[in-house]
Design a protein around this motif. Structure first.
Motif, PDB file in Angstrom:
ATOM      1  N   ASP A 157     103.641  55.857 -15.375  1.00  7.75           N
ATOM      2  CA  ASP A 157     103.627  55.450 -16.788  1.00  7.75           C
ATOM      3  C   ASP A 157     102.465  54.509 -17.103  1.00  7.75           C
ATOM      4  O   ASP A 157     102.614  53.516 -17.826  1.00  7.75           O
ATOM      5  N   GLY A 158     101.312  54.811 -16.554  1.00  7.94           N
ATOM      6  CA  GLY A 158     100.115  54.024 -16.849  1.00  7.94           C
ATOM      7  C   GLY A 158     100.004  52.727 -16.074  1.00  7.94           C
ATOM      8  O   GLY A 158      99.028  51.989 -16.224  1.00  7.94           O
ATOM      9  N   GLY A 159     101.010  52.423 -15.240  1.00  4.83           N
ATOM     10  CA  GLY A 159     100.974  51.217 -14.421  1.00  4.83           C
ATOM     11  C   GLY A 159     101.131  51.572 -12.957  1.00  4.83           C
ATOM     12  O   GLY A 159     100.860  52.703 -12.541  1.00  4.83           O
ATOM     13  N   TRP A 160     101.573  50.593 -12.166  1.00  2.32           N
ATOM     14  CA  TRP A 160     101.730  50.805 -10.729  1.00  2.32           C
ATOM     15  C   TRP A 160     103.086  50.281 -10.269  1.00  2.32           C
ATOM     16  O   TRP A 160     103.569  49.272 -10.766  1.00  2.32           O
ATOM     17  N   VAL A 161     103.661  50.966  -9.289  1.00  2.00           N
ATOM     18  CA  VAL A 161     104.903  50.513  -8.670  1.00  2.00           C
ATOM     19  C   VAL A 161     104.609  50.206  -7.207  1.00  2.00           C
ATOM     20  O   VAL A 161     104.187  51.090  -6.456  1.00  2.00           O
ATOM     21  N   LEU A 162     104.838  48.956  -6.823  1.00  2.00           N
ATOM     22  CA  LEU A 162     104.526  48.519  -5.462  1.00  2.00           C
ATOM     23  C   LEU A 162     105.801  48.291  -4.654  1.00  2.00           C
ATOM     24  O   LEU A 162     106.758  47.686  -5.146  1.00  2.00           O
ATOM     25  N   THR A 163     105.767  48.775  -3.415  1.00  2.00           N
ATOM     26  CA  THR A 163     106.891  48.607  -2.510  1.00  2.00           C
ATOM     27  C   THR A 163     106.361  48.277  -1.120  1.00  2.00           C
ATOM     28  O   THR A 163     105.428  48.937  -0.636  1.00  2.00           O
ATOM     29  N   GLY A 164     106.947  47.264  -0.493  1.00  7.32           N
ATOM     30  CA  GLY A 164     106.521  46.920   0.859  1.00  7.32           C
ATOM     31  C   GLY A 164     106.876  45.492   1.225  1.00  7.32           C
ATOM     32  O   GLY A 164     107.551  44.780   0.460  1.00  7.32           O
ATOM     33  N   ARG A 165     106.407  45.071   2.380  1.00  7.85           N
ATOM     34  CA  ARG A 165     106.687  43.724   2.881  1.00  7.85           C
ATOM     35  C   ARG A 165     105.431  43.181   3.563  1.00  7.85           C
ATOM     36  O   ARG A 165     104.821  43.858   4.399  1.00  7.85           O
ATOM     37  N   LYS A 166     105.090  41.947   3.213  1.00 11.89           N
ATOM     38  CA  LYS A 166     103.952  41.263   3.809  1.00 11.89           C
ATOM     39  C   LYS A 166     104.432  40.074   4.640  1.00 11.89           C
ATOM     40  O   LYS A 166     105.373  39.372   4.252  1.00 11.89           O
ATOM     41  N   THR A 167     103.770  39.865   5.771  1.00  6.55           N
ATOM     42  CA  THR A 167     104.106  38.736   6.627  1.00  6.55           C
ATOM     43  C   THR A 167     103.018  37.660   6.511  1.00  6.55           C
ATOM     44  O   THR A 167     101.965  37.889   5.902  1.00  6.55           O
ATOM     45  N   PHE A 168     103.283  36.482   7.081  1.00  8.99           N
ATOM     46  CA  PHE A 168     102.300  35.393   7.130  1.00  8.99           C
ATOM     47  C   PHE A 168     101.730  35.047   5.753  1.00  8.99           C
ATOM     48  O   PHE A 168     100.524  34.836   5.602  1.00  8.99           O
ATOM     49  N   THR A 169     102.597  35.007   4.757  1.00 12.00           N
ATOM     50  CA  THR A 169     102.137  34.690   3.399  1.00 12.00           C
ATOM     51  C   THR A 169     102.147  33.171   3.217  1.00 12.00           C
ATOM     52  O   THR A 169     103.074  32.594   2.637  1.00 12.00           O
ATOM     53  N   THR A 170     101.109  32.541   3.726  1.00 11.60           N
ATOM     54  CA  THR A 170     101.036  31.080   3.746  1.00 11.60           C
ATOM     55  C   THR A 170     101.077  30.489   2.341  1.00 11.60           C
ATOM     56  O   THR A 170     100.451  31.006   1.422  1.00 11.60           O
ATOM     57  N   MET A 171     101.827  29.396   2.213  1.00 14.38           N
ATOM     58  CA  MET A 171     101.987  28.654   0.958  1.00 14.38           C
ATOM     59  C   MET A 171     102.864  29.405  -0.039  1.00 14.38           C
ATOM     60  O   MET A 171     102.851  29.113  -1.240  1.00 14.38           O
ATOM     61  N   SER A 172     103.650  30.369   0.455  1.00 18.61           N
ATOM     62  CA  SER A 172     104.472  31.191  -0.439  1.00 18.61           C
ATOM     63  C   SER A 172     105.414  30.388  -1.342  1.00 18.61           C
ATOM     64  O   SER A 172     105.675  30.821  -2.473  1.00 18.61           O
ATOM     65  N   PRO A 173     105.939  29.216  -0.925  1.00 19.13           N
ATOM     66  CA  PRO A 173     106.865  28.502  -1.809  1.00 19.13           C
ATOM     67  C   PRO A 173     106.248  28.035  -3.131  1.00 19.13           C
ATOM     68  O   PRO A 173     106.985  27.803  -4.094  1.00 19.13           O
ATOM     69  N   VAL A 174     104.918  27.875  -3.179  1.00 15.10           N
ATOM     70  CA  VAL A 174     104.308  27.349  -4.401  1.00 15.10           C
ATOM     71  C   VAL A 174     103.228  28.253  -4.988  1.00 15.10           C
ATOM     72  O   VAL A 174     102.595  27.894  -5.997  1.00 15.10           O
ATOM     73  N   LEU A 175     103.003  29.405  -4.391  1.00 19.17           N
ATOM     74  CA  LEU A 175     101.962  30.296  -4.910  1.00 19.17           C
ATOM     75  C   LEU A 175     102.321  30.800  -6.308  1.00 19.17           C
ATOM     76  O   LEU A 175     103.458  31.168  -6.575  1.00 19.17           O
ATOM     77  N   THR A 176     101.318  30.812  -7.178  1.00 19.12           N
ATOM     78  CA  THR A 176     101.471  31.401  -8.502  1.00 19.12           C
ATOM     79  C   THR A 176     101.181  32.894  -8.431  1.00 19.12           C
ATOM     80  O   THR A 176     101.835  33.696  -9.099  1.00 19.12           O
ATOM     81  N   PHE A 184      96.181  44.123  -5.590  1.00 20.69           N
ATOM     82  CA  PHE A 184      96.855  43.910  -6.858  1.00 20.69           C
ATOM     83  C   PHE A 184      97.161  42.418  -7.012  1.00 20.69           C
ATOM     84  O   PHE A 184      97.604  41.765  -6.067  1.00 20.69           O
ATOM     85  N   LEU A 185      96.939  41.899  -8.215  1.00 19.44           N
ATOM     86  CA  LEU A 185      97.237  40.505  -8.504  1.00 19.44           C
ATOM     87  C   LEU A 185      98.661  40.429  -9.035  1.00 19.44           C
ATOM     88  O   LEU A 185      98.944  40.839 -10.160  1.00 19.44           O
ATOM     89  N   LEU A 186      99.554  39.890  -8.216  1.00 19.36           N
ATOM     90  CA  LEU A 186     100.979  39.857  -8.560  1.00 19.36           C
ATOM     91  C   LEU A 186     101.427  38.434  -8.863  1.00 19.36           C
ATOM     92  O   LEU A 186     101.256  37.530  -8.042  1.00 19.36           O
ATOM     93  N   HIS A 187     102.024  38.246 -10.029  1.00 22.01           N
ATOM     94  CA  HIS A 187     102.550  36.934 -10.401  1.00 22.01           C
ATOM     95  C   HIS A 187     103.901  36.715  -9.715  1.00 22.01           C
ATOM     96  O   HIS A 187     104.686  37.655  -9.526  1.00 22.01           O
ATOM     97  N   LYS A 188     104.185  35.489  -9.373  1.00 19.14           N
ATOM     98  CA  LYS A 188     105.400  35.155  -8.622  1.00 19.14           C
ATOM     99  C   LYS A 188     106.690  35.535  -9.353  1.00 19.14           C
ATOM    100  O   LYS A 188     107.734  35.742  -8.712  1.00 19.14           O
ATOM    101  N   ASP A 189     106.643  35.627 -10.681  1.00 17.90           N
ATOM    102  CA  ASP A 189     107.864  35.867 -11.450  1.00 17.90           C
ATOM    103  C   ASP A 189     108.134  37.335 -11.738  1.00 17.90           C
ATOM    104  O   ASP A 189     109.065  37.664 -12.478  1.00 17.90           O
ATOM    105  N   LEU A 190     107.349  38.230 -11.169  1.00 16.01           N
ATOM    106  CA  LEU A 190     107.579  39.652 -11.398  1.00 16.01           C
ATOM    107  C   LEU A 190     108.933  40.088 -10.848  1.00 16.01           C
ATOM    108  O   LEU A 190     109.348  39.660  -9.768  1.00 16.01           O
ATOM    109  N   GLU A 191     109.595  40.956 -11.598  1.00 14.81           N
ATOM    110  CA  GLU A 191     110.884  41.473 -11.154  1.00 14.81           C
ATOM    111  C   GLU A 191     110.702  42.310  -9.886  1.00 14.81           C
ATOM    112  O   GLU A 191     109.793  43.147  -9.819  1.00 14.81           O
ATOM    113  N   GLY A 192     111.536  42.057  -8.896  1.00 10.17           N
ATOM    114  CA  GLY A 192     111.443  42.789  -7.636  1.00 10.17           C
ATOM    115  C   GLY A 192     110.601  42.090  -6.589  1.00 10.17           C
ATOM    116  O   GLY A 192     110.569  42.516  -5.429  1.00 10.17           O
ATOM    117  N   LEU A 193     109.922  40.997  -6.979  1.00  7.93           N
ATOM    118  CA  LEU A 193     109.112  40.219  -6.031  1.00  7.93           C
ATOM    119  C   LEU A 193     109.946  39.037  -5.535  1.00  7.93           C
ATOM    120  O   LEU A 193     110.374  38.194  -6.324  1.00  7.93           O
TER     121      LEU A 193
END
Length: 391
Positions: free
Chosen positions: A148-167, A184-193
């Motif tokens: 629908d003109g956008g993207w759907v992302l699925t997966g898991r990343k490890t070693f995401t340093t500073m994850s508690p405060v990343l925007t 892809f630039l993903l905001h922390k508040d995206l549904e499913g993240l």
């Protein structure tokens, strides 16, 4: 020793700002490590002072500081608290590379610059359990599917340093229809993240390098910000020097502790402090030899990278710096512990924390074996090139 490398008034200004936080950061280090707490307050302090945006170019509203500056400040910060330094260092390095190389279109860069100046924090999310370090060329299992003109992302990343405060999470994904890796630039508040708190290690315990979990995260097409030709490497990136700078700072802290201990520890078997013993002086001298050698290497390479007329001549030096400085840091902390003796193993002693933390550097990119292999291949190819020219 660091004063030798301070060259500008602006550097002095920022070093003074950091020194104002020295006691605060040092006093929290033991608790951060013991309880594996992310140093959220430390990062907030750095954001408030504008430190998180220092590598944003002046033309984009930032301080416009270079790799050399970053190395100087990160080494200093790491001598206060390694966890805080490594965490914010990834943000500084990502911003520095993005804007130096103009990796995105100007509209995205301009918009993102405003967010950074407002305190947004970013890191790349690239490592995965199945692929290991992305520098080894593994294809990400995280997928991006057009819908629908956008993207759907699925997966898991490890070693995401500073994850508690990343925007923002600058996340790699395999795009089947393009047969390429995109970011892809993903905001922390995206549904499913979501962030799954998986970080349970013995080194750099407070970096919050948890798993980033993407469950059918939908983003608009404009959030596909990068389609690199060589996702696992390409143009040299001097901003990775924030990594060895961090471990150099930890090594300096270990050295300072050991020298102070040697000057003040006088067992009743001696009439003087142990600093007067030949074997202790031998260890102190060896420590400073390692420090001076490592420091001159990292600052000379950082200076060469910042000089655009010299940058093109750098081939393997960035990897050599990381290899040399990280291994020197391990050697320095080991020798510091030999000076202090069994007391260095007490959980209340900072040396045992430094010892664990510097070993984490072995697992930051580029890995030692890749650096050595690249040096060997370069030497072999250079010789072949000379021989073919003579023919």
């Amino acid at each position: 020793m660091l004063n030798l490398f301070v060259k500008t008034e602006n550097q002095k200004k920022w070093l003074q700002k950091l020194r104002e936080k020295e006691d605060t950061f040092k006093n929290k280090s033991a608790e951060i490590d013991e309880l594996a707490i992310f140093p959220k307050e430390n990062i907030q302090d750095l954001v408030r002072m504008g430190y998180s945006s220092i590598t944003l170019p002046a033309a984009d509203g930032g301080e416009g500081l270079k790799v050399y500056d970053m190395v100087l400040f990160q080494e200093t910060l790491a001598s206060y608290d390694g966890t805080t330094a490594l965490s914010i260092g990834w943000n500084l390095g990502v911003i520095g590379e993005l804007f130096e190389k103009r990796l995105w279109n100007e509209e995205n860069l301009n918009s993102f610059a405003k967010e950074i100046l407002n305190g947004a924090l970013v890191n790349r999310a690239v490592s995965e359990a199945q692929t290991g370090s992305p520098t080894r060329g593994g294809r990400p299992g995280t997928t991006a599917v057009k819908k629908d003109g956008g993207w759907v992302l699925t997966g898991r990343k490890t070693f995401t340093t500073m994850s508690p405060v990343l925007t923002y999470f600058l996340t790699s994904a395999w795009i089947e229809e393009k047969q390429k890796v995109g970011f892809f630039l993903l905001h922390k508040d995206l549904e499913g993240l979501t962030i799954e708190e998986t970080w349970d290690v013995i080194a750099m315990r407070g970096t919050g390098s948890h798993d980033l979990v993407l469950n059918n995260v939908i983003v608009e097409d404009s959030k596909l910000v990068e389609l690199p030709e060589m996702p696992s490497g390409g143009k040299i990136n001097g901003w990775i020097l924030h990594i060895p700078a961090c471990y150099l700072g930890i090594a300096q802290a270990a050295r300072d502790y050991a020298v102070h201990f040697a000057n003040h520890h006088a067992p009743n078997s001696l009439n003087e402090p142990i600093s007067q013993l030949p074997n202790v002086q031998q260890l102190v001298g060896e420590i400073d030899l390692e420090l001076i050698r490592a420091r001159h290497l990292i600052y000379s390479v950082a200076e060469a990278y910042d000089d655009e007329t010299r940058r093109g001549f750098l081939e393997n030096e960035l990897g050599v710096v990381k290899h040399t400085v990280t291994n020197s840091a391990i050697t320095i902390v080991d020798k510091a512990m030999r000076i202090v003796g069994a007391k260095s193993l007490q959980r209340t002693n900072p040396l045992q924390r430094y010892y664990r933390d510097v070993r984490a550097g072995l697992h930051n990119p580029p890995m030692d074996d890749m650096t050595i292999k690249k040096l060997a291949l370069s030497a072999i190819e250079q010789d072949k090139s000379k021989f073919s020219k003579k023919e």
